[in-house]
Design an enzyme around this catalytic site. Structure first.
Site, PDB file in Angstrom:
ATOM      1  N   LYS A  80      41.937  28.446  37.616  1.00 25.81           N
ATOM      2  CA  LYS A  80      41.841  29.485  38.647  1.00 25.81           C
ATOM      3  C   LYS A  80      42.815  29.149  39.762  1.00 25.81           C
ATOM      4  O   LYS A  80      43.136  27.980  39.979  1.00 25.81           O
ATOM      5  CB  LYS A  80      40.414  29.503  39.219  1.00 25.81           C
ATOM      6  CG  LYS A  80      40.043  30.770  39.927  1.00 25.81           C
ATOM      7  CD  LYS A  80      39.309  31.725  39.027  1.00 25.81           C
ATOM      8  CE  LYS A  80      38.814  32.947  39.742  1.00 25.81           C
ATOM      9  NZ  LYS A  80      37.953  33.775  38.914  1.00 25.81           N
ATOM     10  N   GLY A 180      27.320  43.978  47.636  1.00 25.39           N
ATOM     11  CA  GLY A 180      28.775  44.087  47.525  1.00 25.39           C
ATOM     12  C   GLY A 180      29.109  45.219  46.578  1.00 25.39           C
ATOM     13  O   GLY A 180      28.863  45.103  45.376  1.00 25.39           O
ATOM     14  N   GLY A 182      32.150  46.533  45.691  1.00 24.85           N
ATOM     15  CA  GLY A 182      33.599  46.522  45.549  1.00 24.85           C
ATOM     16  C   GLY A 182      34.030  47.038  44.195  1.00 24.85           C
ATOM     17  O   GLY A 182      33.359  47.905  43.601  1.00 24.85           O
ATOM     18  N   ASN A 183      35.127  46.491  43.692  1.00 22.63           N
ATOM     19  CA  ASN A 183      35.717  46.980  42.444  1.00 22.63           C
ATOM     20  C   ASN A 183      34.747  46.986  41.263  1.00 22.63           C
ATOM     21  O   ASN A 183      34.605  47.985  40.566  1.00 22.63           O
ATOM     22  CB  ASN A 183      36.920  46.106  42.071  1.00 22.63           C
ATOM     23  CG  ASN A 183      38.075  46.365  42.998  1.00 22.63           C
ATOM     24  OD1 ASN A 183      38.319  47.495  43.403  1.00 22.63           O
ATOM     25  ND2 ASN A 183      38.784  45.306  43.361  1.00 22.63           N
ATOM     26  N   VAL A 184      34.101  45.853  41.040  1.00 21.65           N
ATOM     27  CA  VAL A 184      33.202  45.768  39.874  1.00 21.65           C
ATOM     28  C   VAL A 184      31.942  46.589  40.123  1.00 21.65           C
ATOM     29  O   VAL A 184      31.531  47.413  39.294  1.00 21.65           O
ATOM     30  CB  VAL A 184      32.811  44.300  39.578  1.00 21.65           C
ATOM     31  CG1 VAL A 184      31.782  44.244  38.450  1.00 21.65           C
ATOM     32  CG2 VAL A 184      34.036  43.464  39.231  1.00 21.65           C
ATOM     33  N   ALA A 185      31.328  46.359  41.290  1.00 23.01           N
ATOM     34  CA  ALA A 185      30.002  46.939  41.517  1.00 23.01           C
ATOM     35  C   ALA A 185      30.033  48.461  41.609  1.00 23.01           C
ATOM     36  O   ALA A 185      29.044  49.114  41.258  1.00 23.01           O
ATOM     37  CB  ALA A 185      29.382  46.339  42.771  1.00 23.01           C
TER      38      ALA A 185
HETATM   39  N1  LIG Z   1      36.982  41.856  39.127  1.00 18.87           N
HETATM   40  C1  LIG Z   1      36.583  41.321  38.008  1.00 18.87           C
HETATM   41  O1  LIG Z   1      36.950  41.743  36.910  1.00 18.87           O
HETATM   42  C2  LIG Z   1      35.623  40.167  38.041  1.00 18.87           C
HETATM   43  C3  LIG Z   1      35.333  39.478  36.858  1.00 18.87           C
HETATM   44  C4  LIG Z   1      34.396  38.457  36.889  1.00 18.87           C
HETATM   45  C5  LIG Z   1      33.780  38.109  38.072  1.00 18.87           C
HETATM   46  N2  LIG Z   1      34.090  38.787  39.205  1.00 18.87           N
HETATM   47  C6  LIG Z   1      33.398  38.401  40.433  1.00 18.87           C
HETATM   48  O2  LIG Z   1      32.622  39.515  40.886  1.00 18.87           O
HETATM   49  C7  LIG Z   1      32.583  39.535  42.310  1.00 18.87           C
HETATM   50  C8  LIG Z   1      33.123  40.869  42.830  1.00 18.87           C
HETATM   51  O3  LIG Z   1      34.445  41.045  42.368  1.00 18.87           O
HETATM   52  P1  LIG Z   1      35.293  42.357  42.746  1.00 18.87           P
HETATM   53  O4  LIG Z   1      36.530  42.278  41.947  1.00 18.87           O
HETATM   54  O5  LIG Z   1      34.417  43.548  42.661  1.00 18.87           O
HETATM   55  O6  LIG Z   1      35.646  42.022  44.249  1.00 18.87           O
HETATM   56  P2  LIG Z   1      35.813  43.055  45.467  1.00 18.87           P
HETATM   57  O7  LIG Z   1      36.478  42.275  46.551  1.00 18.87           O
HETATM   58  O8  LIG Z   1      36.396  44.344  45.044  1.00 18.87           O
HETATM   59  O9  LIG Z   1      34.288  43.342  45.866  1.00 18.87           O
HETATM   60  C9  LIG Z   1      33.487  42.444  46.557  1.00 18.87           C
HETATM   61  C10 LIG Z   1      32.756  43.233  47.643  1.00 18.87           C
HETATM   62  O10 LIG Z   1      31.812  42.361  48.249  1.00 18.87           O
HETATM   63  C11 LIG Z   1      31.809  42.635  49.640  1.00 18.87           C
HETATM   64  N3  LIG Z   1      31.259  41.471  50.342  1.00 18.87           N
HETATM   65  C12 LIG Z   1      31.836  40.273  50.610  1.00 18.87           C
HETATM   66  N4  LIG Z   1      30.971  39.473  51.238  1.00 18.87           N
HETATM   67  C13 LIG Z   1      29.817  40.167  51.364  1.00 18.87           C
HETATM   68  C14 LIG Z   1      28.545  39.880  51.909  1.00 18.87           C
HETATM   69  N5  LIG Z   1      28.268  38.714  52.491  1.00 18.87           N
HETATM   70  N6  LIG Z   1      27.580  40.834  51.841  1.00 18.87           N
HETATM   71  C15 LIG Z   1      27.843  42.030  51.278  1.00 18.87           C
HETATM   72  N7  LIG Z   1      29.025  42.355  50.748  1.00 18.87           N
HETATM   73  C16 LIG Z   1      30.001  41.447  50.786  1.00 18.87           C
HETATM   74  C17 LIG Z   1      33.261  42.952  49.976  1.00 18.87           C
HETATM   75  O11 LIG Z   1      33.383  43.669  51.181  1.00 18.87           O
HETATM   76  C18 LIG Z   1      33.675  43.746  48.749  1.00 18.87           C
HETATM   77  O12 LIG Z   1      33.480  45.138  48.921  1.00 18.87           O
HETATM   78  C19 LIG Z   1      33.407  38.308  42.752  1.00 18.87           C
HETATM   79  O13 LIG Z   1      32.547  37.224  42.929  1.00 18.87           O
HETATM   80  C20 LIG Z   1      34.326  38.046  41.574  1.00 18.87           C
HETATM   81  O14 LIG Z   1      34.756  36.705  41.489  1.00 18.87           O
HETATM   82  C21 LIG Z   1      34.987  39.801  39.228  1.00 18.87           C
HETATM   83  C1  LIG Z   2      39.890  38.866  34.844  1.00 15.75           C
HETATM   84  C2  LIG Z   2      39.828  37.485  34.976  1.00 15.75           C
HETATM   85  C3  LIG Z   2      40.754  36.708  34.188  1.00 15.75           C
HETATM   86  C4  LIG Z   2      39.201  36.724  35.991  1.00 15.75           C
HETATM   87  C5  LIG Z   2      38.006  37.290  36.668  1.00 15.75           C
HETATM   88  N1  LIG Z   2      38.276  37.441  38.048  1.00 15.75           N
HETATM   89  C6  LIG Z   2      36.837  36.368  36.412  1.00 15.75           C
HETATM   90  O1  LIG Z   2      36.346  35.707  37.289  1.00 15.75           O
HETATM   91  O2  LIG Z   2      36.359  36.320  35.296  1.00 15.75           O
END
Ligand SMILES: NC(=O)c1ccc[n+]([C@@H]2O[C@H](COP(=O)([O-])OP(=O)(O)OC[C@H]3O[C@@H](n4cnc5c(N)ncnc54)[C@H](O)[C@@H]3O)[C@@H](O)[C@H]2O)c1
Ligand SMILES: CC(C)C[C@H](N)C(=O)O
Length: 367
Positions: A80, A180, A182-185
């Site tokens: 990472k 949260g 964001g993108n995933v949720a």
């Molecule tokens: N994007 C992916 O494909 C992916 C894959 C695996 C794991 N993840 C994990 O999932 C989580 C979310 O990823 P994402 O890509 O949606 O990120 P993102 O930044 O789009 O979304 C995260 C959201 O959480 C909010 N946030 C941060 N701190 C907060 C708090 N204390 N209380 C409430 N909200 C808060 C942010 O404002 C943001 O909207 C991360 O931990 C990331 O590592 C993401």
């Molecule tokens: C898409 C990925 C390679 C990584 C992702 N952010 C994860 O934590 O799994």
């Protein structure tokens, strides 16, 4: 932090510090374990309170990727990157290109992708300098943004966990507290809303909250209220360590299933929620959809094949729960065992020498 002591304790292979004054790049690439293959893991950009906090995050996240990739059945190790900086203010083209050259310098030992604070556009800039990047624009034959696929995997895993807790995997009428949006949720909320779940959401970003309220009729609460709301499922989808001594006593949920990495502040918190009878879908198992999707690029990306694999996260969560019940251990321990056993099997099977293309005597020159 005594860094070598830490690296030794958890058996890290390599840490690379990258600095480029002109662009302001300060990045840390952590490679945990490459037994199964090159280390694949995303690049996070975040404003860290200290350099130590950034190093710690990179190391923890890299180890998580080793376990995630192993448990997902991928032939990939774990790594990472964290870039220190504010993703809203500090990004520039030169920064990501400089970072891309550092990735190229590792010659394939590390492959990157998106994480919190980075986007497909950032990956495209990295791609200007290296092929060892996934999640770039689909126009390049890539899989694009992994977040919606991660969301699908979390949705599937959540259903499997719900089946264990409630006797049915239907989420219709279930109350899900999403931390949260964001993108995933956001995409996760879409799946849940379509199935008839009721949503309670929170985010530190008001716009993100409003979007979910408008689109899904979600009920919004303040960030520190989310732990204590009356709900069936708590979905941590922001940052890590939200399952801790302060939050556990507030939890009403019977299931914890969300996308965030490193949800347990400490392993003992996994033991506590297990004793409370909460069904915990281990973070790195349930959130593997994104990495499964980007990893498919290594075979020539095929969306249908990737989505079929991600759908299977339902079964993987079922398997983890079965091992947990069979052996009387928390689910996080069951998942760790599953991953560690696979890595050990492959490590042992590599005891036979096989010429790998780099001729071992190629440096000799006949005179
Ligand atoms: N994007 C992916 O494909 C992916 C894959 C695996 C794991 N993840 C994990 O999932 C989580 C979310 O990823 P994402 O890509 O949606 O990120 P993102 O930044 O789009 O979304 C995260 C959201 O959480 C909010 N946030 C941060 N701190 C907060 C708090 N204390 N209380 C409430 N909200 C808060 C942010 O404002 C943001 O909207 C991360 O931990 C990331 O590592 C993401
Ligand atoms: C898409 C990925 C390679 C990584 C992702 N952010 C994860 O934590 O799994």
């Amino acid at each position: 932090m005594e860094i070598f002591k830490y690296l030794e304790k958890y058996d890290y292979e390599q840490v690379v510090f990258c600095q480029d004054q002109q662009s302001g790049l300060k990045a840390i690439i952590a490679i945990h374990d490459t037994t199964l293959g090159p280390a694949l893991g995303g690049t996070r950009m975040w404003t860290y309170a200290s350099e130590e906090a950034a190093i710690e995050d990179a190391l923890r996240l890299a180890k998580g990727m080793t376990y995630k990739n192993a448990a997902a059945g991928l032939n990939l190790g774990g790594g990472k990157t964290v870039i220190i900086g504010d993703p809203r203010k500090d990004k520039n083209e030169a920064m990501f290109r400089a970072f891309g050259r550092y990735v190229q310098g590792l010659n394939g030992r590390y492959i990157t992708a998106e994480d919190v604070g980075t986007t497909v556009a950032d990956m495209d800039l990295i791609h200007e300098e290296t092929d060892f990047v996934t999640g770039i624009s689909p126009a390049f034959g890539s899989s694009g943004n992994p977040s919606p696929v991660t969301a699908f995997g979390v949705y599937r895993g959540m259903k499997a966990a719900a089946k264990e807790a409630f006797g049915s995997d239907s989420l219709e009428g279930r109350v899900v507290a999403v931390q949260g949006v964001g993108n995933v949720a956001y995409t996760l909320c879409q799946y849940l809303h379509e199935e008839g779940a009721q949503l309670i959401v929170t985010d530190i970003n008001k716009e993100a909250v409003n979007r979910a309220v408008e689109a899904f009729g979600a009920l919004a609460v303040d960030p520190d209220e989310i732990y204590g709301v009356e709900c069936d499922i708590y979905a941590p989808c922001a940052l890590g360590a939200t399952i801790n001594d302060e939050t556990i006593p507030q939890l009403k949920a019977k299931v914890i299933a969300g996308s965030a990495n490193n949800q347990l502040k400490d392993t003992r918190h996994g033991d506590i929620i297990h004793e409370m009878g909460i069904v915990y879908a281990p973070d790195y198992v349930i959130n593997a959809g994104g990495v499964i999707n980007v990893a498919d690029e290594l075979y020539g990306y095929n969306q249908e094949r990737a989505m079929k694999k991600v759908e299977q996260l339902y079964t993987t969560i079922e398997t983890v729960i079965e091992i947990s019940k069979r052996d009387g251990i928390p689910t996080y321990v069951a998942a760790d065992r599953m991953a560690e056993e696979r890595i050990a099997r492959i490590r042992n099977s590599r005891s036979q020498f096989l010429q790998n293309g780099h001729h071992i005597l190629s440096h000799r020159i006949s005179r």
